[in-house]
Write a protein that holds these residues in place. Sequence first.
Motif, PDB file in Angstrom:
ATOM      1  N   ASN A 108       0.673  -1.262   0.013  1.00 35.35           N
ATOM      2  CA  ASN A 108      -0.023   0.021   0.016  1.00 35.35           C
ATOM      3  C   ASN A 108       0.671   1.229  -0.103  1.00 35.35           C
ATOM      4  O   ASN A 108       1.845   1.009   0.469  1.00 35.35           O
ATOM      5  N   SER A 110       0.258   5.327   1.092  1.00 39.72           N
ATOM      6  CA  SER A 110      -0.686   6.226   1.785  1.00 39.72           C
ATOM      7  C   SER A 110      -0.121   7.650   1.995  1.00 39.72           C
ATOM      8  O   SER A 110       1.381   7.730   2.069  1.00 39.72           O
ATOM      9  N   PHE A 119      -5.022   6.027   2.130  1.00 42.65           N
ATOM     10  CA  PHE A 119      -4.337   5.092   1.113  1.00 42.65           C
ATOM     11  C   PHE A 119      -4.820   5.602  -0.319  1.00 42.65           C
ATOM     12  O   PHE A 119      -5.941   5.470  -0.750  1.00 42.65           O
ATOM     13  N   SER A 122      -3.140   0.652  -3.921  1.00 43.06           N
ATOM     14  CA  SER A 122      -2.849  -0.564  -3.251  1.00 43.06           C
ATOM     15  C   SER A 122      -2.793  -1.538  -4.366  1.00 43.06           C
ATOM     16  O   SER A 122      -3.533  -1.670  -5.160  1.00 43.06           O
TER      17      SER A 122
END
Length: 253
Positions: A108, A110, A119, A122
């Motif tokens: 991920n 963020s 986020f 992903s």
Amino acid sequence: MAKPMKTPPAYAPNSVDHALRLAQILQLDGAITVSAAAERLGVARSTAHRLLTALVYRDFAVQDEDRTYRVGPVLALAERARSDVGALRAAALGPMRALVDRIDETVNLSIRTGRNVRFIASVECAQALRVGSREGMVFPAHQATGGLVALAALPDEELELLYAADRGDPAEEPPDLARLRRELRSVRRSGVALNLERTERGLVAVGCPVTDRAGATVAALSISMPSVRHSPEQVPSLVAALTATAEAITRAL
């Protein structure tokens, strides 16, 4: 306190969920075609077209002459931030996919916005038991791996101001600042944040900063996995792979 893993509500109509996902995609990417929307959502082109038309009607999107759909007035307030996010995502997705191919766990990206972490990208792994996509989700920064990485980049004075009592949401449970400072000192020393079921039960994550060419933290990169696959012995190799990927993203920015 750790929260249970999020699962989609059983009562949410698919059309509502698809429309919300499209709004997220527009805000993160800035533009999308009907074909791309259909592919991202896994729906027919006719369904994607109806959803985009509804977003145009509600001013979440506008349609250009080339039939591309872009951010509309409702989402345009975040246009500048979106441009930065779009460039960051473009630089990160290739290295993130390479990392997932290497470690076979979900990765991920963020960013921190005030007291929250969001986020923005992903990439899921292929394992049957895996951490699902977190793209578009928002968590309190002091509870999430990427949030701890971002907060560790702040000087103490800025951290104090961020969590000043008169600046918070009354419904938000503030962190224990003394404990948070200790945790952030540990993150600064090690260069990584380790999350052992802190955000959600059954989830373990490790994260590190992504910096710009000047060395300023602009995002956090994290690896998320089910706790049943975590072992302390694997952390050094994960951290090495993670930091190498973060450096690749910096070079691509």
